[in-house]
Design an enzyme around this catalytic site. Sequence first.
Site, PDB file in Angstrom:
ATOM      1  N   GLU A 166       0.840  -1.208   0.000  1.00  0.00           N
ATOM      2  CA  GLU A 166       0.000   0.000   0.000  1.00  0.00           C
ATOM      3  C   GLU A 166       0.872   1.255   0.000  1.00  0.00           C
ATOM      4  OE1 GLU A 166      -3.182  -0.476   2.948  1.00  0.00           O
ATOM      5  OE2 GLU A 166      -4.055  -2.058   1.706  1.00  0.00           O
ATOM      6  N   GLU A 290      -4.769  -8.972  -0.656  1.00  0.00           N
ATOM      7  CA  GLU A 290      -5.593  -8.699   0.533  1.00  0.00           C
ATOM      8  C   GLU A 290      -7.041  -8.635   0.080  1.00  0.00           C
ATOM      9  OE1 GLU A 290      -4.406  -5.626   3.305  1.00  0.00           O
ATOM     10  OE2 GLU A 290      -2.281  -6.034   2.940  1.00  0.00           O
TER      11      GLU A 290
HETATM   12  O1  AHR Z   1      -5.166  -6.410   6.714  1.00  0.00           O
HETATM   13  C1  AHR Z   1      -5.136  -5.260   7.511  1.00  0.00           C
HETATM   14  C2  AHR Z   1      -4.492  -4.076   6.810  1.00  0.00           C
HETATM   15  O2  AHR Z   1      -5.276  -3.692   5.725  1.00  0.00           O
HETATM   16  C3  AHR Z   1      -3.132  -4.308   6.209  1.00  0.00           C
HETATM   17  O3  AHR Z   1      -2.109  -4.173   7.138  1.00  0.00           O
HETATM   18  C4  AHR Z   1      -3.042  -3.228   5.182  1.00  0.00           C
HETATM   19  O4  AHR Z   1      -2.221  -3.596   4.099  1.00  0.00           O
HETATM   20  C5  AHR Z   1      -4.488  -3.002   4.772  1.00  0.00           C
HETATM   21  O5  AHR Z   1      -4.819  -1.666   4.791  1.00  0.00           O
END
Ligand code: AHR
Length: 486
Positions: A166, A290
């Site tokens: 990110e 994610e």
């Molecule tokens: O999964 C939780 C968080 O969500 C992670 O650390 C981040 O990459 C995302 O914003």
Amino acid sequence: MSHIIVNANRSAGVINKNIYGHFSEHLGRCIYGGLANEDGSLRTDVVAALKELHVPVLRWPGGCFADTYHWQDGIGPKDQRKTIVNTNWGGVTEDNSFGTHEFMALCRELGCEPYISGNVGSGTVQEFSDWVEYCNMPGRSPMADLRRKNGQEAPFNVRYWGIGNETWGGGGNMRPEFYADVCRQYSSFIRSYDAACKPCKIACGASEDDYHWTRAVVESAWRTIDAISLHYYTIPGDNWGVKGSATDFDQNTFYHTLHRTLWMDELIENHSRIIRRFAKGKDIGLVVDEWGTWYDVEPGTNPGFLYQQNTMRDALVAAVNLNIFNNHCDTVVMANIAQMVNVLQAMVLTDGDKLLLTPTYHVFRMYRDHQGAAQLETYAVTTLVGTAEEPVPDLHVSASRSADGTLLVTAANLSADEARPVDVLLSGLKAAGVKAEVLTGAPAAHNTFATPDTVAPVPLDARLTDTGFAATLPPCSVAAFRAAVN
Ligand code: AHR
């Protein structure tokens, strides 16, 4: 009667087993109290439960944590490891007793490949490059010798390397054009030390529908990367404000959640199209590293720990996403649900030495044989359920045929309250026998430590027909049909 058609004459390709990947971050009780004990040793009960899922790949150490993580803090004698503050997640003390060697031991136990997300936000090119050398250099070198000093002779052979997390947000607040240059630079120093373990370099990709990000990164960095990521969470509330309760929701919110999840299909289509257009013919895969549901934390728990319950609604979210990934196996080369234990849409929840398996865990178990199988085209004749503003199809499906000739059809009935008799019509295949199981319950049904088996798969009555097989899917259910076909 609803119909599902499985067409054996068309396939998007082989379903990369890594689509069934997971994510584990130093966040809340995912590592300590989840996968590991407080001293960093593995939690054997949790690992034993996870083995059933045939986990192919595991991403670590974050997430946001990755961009504050200095890997050398987590190697060597435990009593000499540096203690740091986990500034992203609750400001808790991190004693680094779970580091590179412990993560590799976990992967070994699970039988999965490691996927390391490197520190680009606050690290250096040298630090990243040293980590790769430490993990992968078979011969003599400063980093390989350090690894040996720490008890590991053979290289760990880590193939998957994430170049930042990110970086458009907490990982550095970069503009895509700037990140593309940074990515090119980092990628140049992720060396290959052994022809048998060529690093797969995964660029930090977009959040949701930030198509400009994908375009700018791929257009500039395509030559130096093998894949690019995408993050998309299903958040039923108003995104980053109130997200909604994991267990206390009405029917409209149930359908809204599924409607949000279905957006994944469009996101993959659009990002993939951009990748194809700007990758100059290079095969760059999409890694959804994610995904999953994100609700308000369980009442009374640390807001920085992201601990949430998991219901049949989550089972449907998992089923829909996995069906989508299967059906996009021509571009999605990996996906990692967030997260494995005790955080967000987890497989396993723990409380002291107790553990429970979530509805999402059961879906991953029911779907596991899609890994490495050939996807088959499916078409579901659906009716719309949900709300007028946010309709969702009643059925959601994917299918594959494995090397041993078994057909696996996975189907979710997204209707909260209506059963669906389904006729599965096989085109180009003949079923010789069929067995099915189903996971079902009210949308908010879930397992607790007192009643851990409220939601668990049960056999489903399925019968052969002249054209395939048939069964009735209960409301709010996920079914897996296994058929011997020829
Ligand atoms: O999964 C939780 C968080 O969500 C992670 O650390 C981040 O990459 C995302 O914003």
